[in-house]
Design a protein around this motif. Sequence first.
Motif, mmCIF file in Angstrom:
data_model
loop_
_atom_site.group_PDB
_atom_site.id
_atom_site.type_symbol
_atom_site.label_atom_id
_atom_site.label_comp_id
_atom_site.label_asym_id
_atom_site.label_seq_id
_atom_site.Cartn_x
_atom_site.Cartn_y
_atom_site.Cartn_z
ATOM 1 N N SER A 1 0.564 -1.142 0.255
ATOM 2 C CA SER A 1 -0.125 0.232 0.134
ATOM 3 C C SER A 1 0.869 1.446 0.010
ATOM 4 O O SER A 1 1.574 1.048 0.246
ATOM 5 C CB SER A 1 -0.907 0.054 1.403
ATOM 6 O OG SER A 1 -0.203 -0.189 2.543
ATOM 7 N N GLU A 2 0.378 2.689 0.139
ATOM 8 C CA GLU A 2 1.128 3.769 0.045
ATOM 9 C C GLU A 2 1.054 3.981 1.118
ATOM 10 O O GLU A 2 0.551 3.961 2.626
ATOM 11 C CB GLU A 2 -0.191 4.642 -0.938
ATOM 12 C CG GLU A 2 -0.493 4.509 -2.862
ATOM 13 C CD GLU A 2 0.805 5.836 -3.196
ATOM 14 O OE1 GLU A 2 1.217 6.114 -2.388
ATOM 15 O OE2 GLU A 2 0.936 4.656 -4.527
ATOM 16 N N ARG A 3 2.450 4.651 1.407
ATOM 17 C CA ARG A 3 2.631 5.867 2.645
ATOM 18 C C ARG A 3 1.716 6.216 2.929
ATOM 19 O O ARG A 3 0.441 7.135 1.840
ATOM 20 C CB ARG A 3 3.698 6.216 3.063
ATOM 21 C CG ARG A 3 4.662 5.193 2.483
ATOM 22 C CD ARG A 3 6.629 5.473 2.806
ATOM 23 N NE ARG A 3 7.009 4.668 2.763
ATOM 24 C CZ ARG A 3 7.646 3.569 3.422
ATOM 25 N NH1 ARG A 3 7.378 3.263 4.649
ATOM 26 N NH2 ARG A 3 8.811 2.550 3.369
ATOM 27 N N ALA A 4 1.042 6.513 4.108
ATOM 28 C CA ALA A 4 -0.193 7.702 4.354
ATOM 29 C C ALA A 4 0.920 9.294 4.690
ATOM 30 O O ALA A 4 1.993 9.086 5.138
ATOM 31 C CB ALA A 4 -0.170 7.152 5.953
ATOM 32 N N ALA A 5 -0.193 9.733 4.326
ATOM 33 C CA ALA A 5 0.167 11.456 3.934
ATOM 34 C C ALA A 5 -0.215 12.275 5.211
ATOM 35 O O ALA A 5 -0.972 11.984 5.706
ATOM 36 C CB ALA A 5 -0.753 12.193 3.066
ATOM 37 N N PRO A 6 0.540 12.856 5.358
ATOM 38 C CA PRO A 6 0.078 14.157 6.388
ATOM 39 C C PRO A 6 -1.265 14.617 6.553
ATOM 40 O O PRO A 6 -1.648 15.427 5.527
ATOM 41 C CB PRO A 6 1.562 14.782 7.095
ATOM 42 C CG PRO A 6 1.955 14.930 4.947
ATOM 43 C CD PRO A 6 1.739 13.267 4.758
ATOM 44 N N PHE A 7 -2.058 15.059 7.699
ATOM 45 C CA PHE A 7 -3.099 15.640 7.503
ATOM 46 C C PHE A 7 -3.135 17.018 7.572
ATOM 47 O O PHE A 7 -3.944 17.488 7.005
ATOM 48 C CB PHE A 7 -4.293 15.004 8.300
ATOM 49 C CG PHE A 7 -4.585 13.825 8.367
ATOM 50 C CD1 PHE A 7 -5.205 13.168 7.515
ATOM 51 C CD2 PHE A 7 -4.011 12.413 9.238
ATOM 52 C CE1 PHE A 7 -5.736 11.612 7.509
ATOM 53 C CE2 PHE A 7 -4.013 11.514 9.340
ATOM 54 C CZ PHE A 7 -5.594 10.597 8.408
ATOM 55 N N TYR A 8 -2.299 17.975 8.494
ATOM 56 C CA TYR A 8 -1.632 18.754 8.537
ATOM 57 C C TYR A 8 -0.272 19.066 8.760
ATOM 58 O O TYR A 8 0.492 18.722 8.686
ATOM 59 C CB TYR A 8 -2.668 19.530 9.431
ATOM 60 C CG TYR A 8 -2.581 18.541 10.689
ATOM 61 C CD1 TYR A 8 -1.052 19.622 11.581
ATOM 62 C CD2 TYR A 8 -3.067 17.720 10.993
ATOM 63 C CE1 TYR A 8 -0.819 18.226 13.167
ATOM 64 C CE2 TYR A 8 -2.488 17.422 12.336
ATOM 65 C CZ TYR A 8 -1.702 17.245 13.266
ATOM 66 O OH TYR A 8 -1.400 16.879 14.399
#
Length: 62
Positions: free
Chosen positions: A2-9
Amino acid sequence: MSERAAPFYCPYCGDEDLRPSEQGHGAWECAACNRAFRLAFLGLLARGVSRGSADHEGHENV
């Protein structure tokens, strides 16, 4: 895989207008404050997961 998580802010201004940076893996740009930053996973801590600070209050290490 899976793709790595992106920052939310943005960690500097809190805005959510983030874009991946061309500076490489883990680099992000914030359009609101015009800052660039990099996120990286450093590894697992040797001590493992703690039960929380409330469990350790008032106890001395022996």
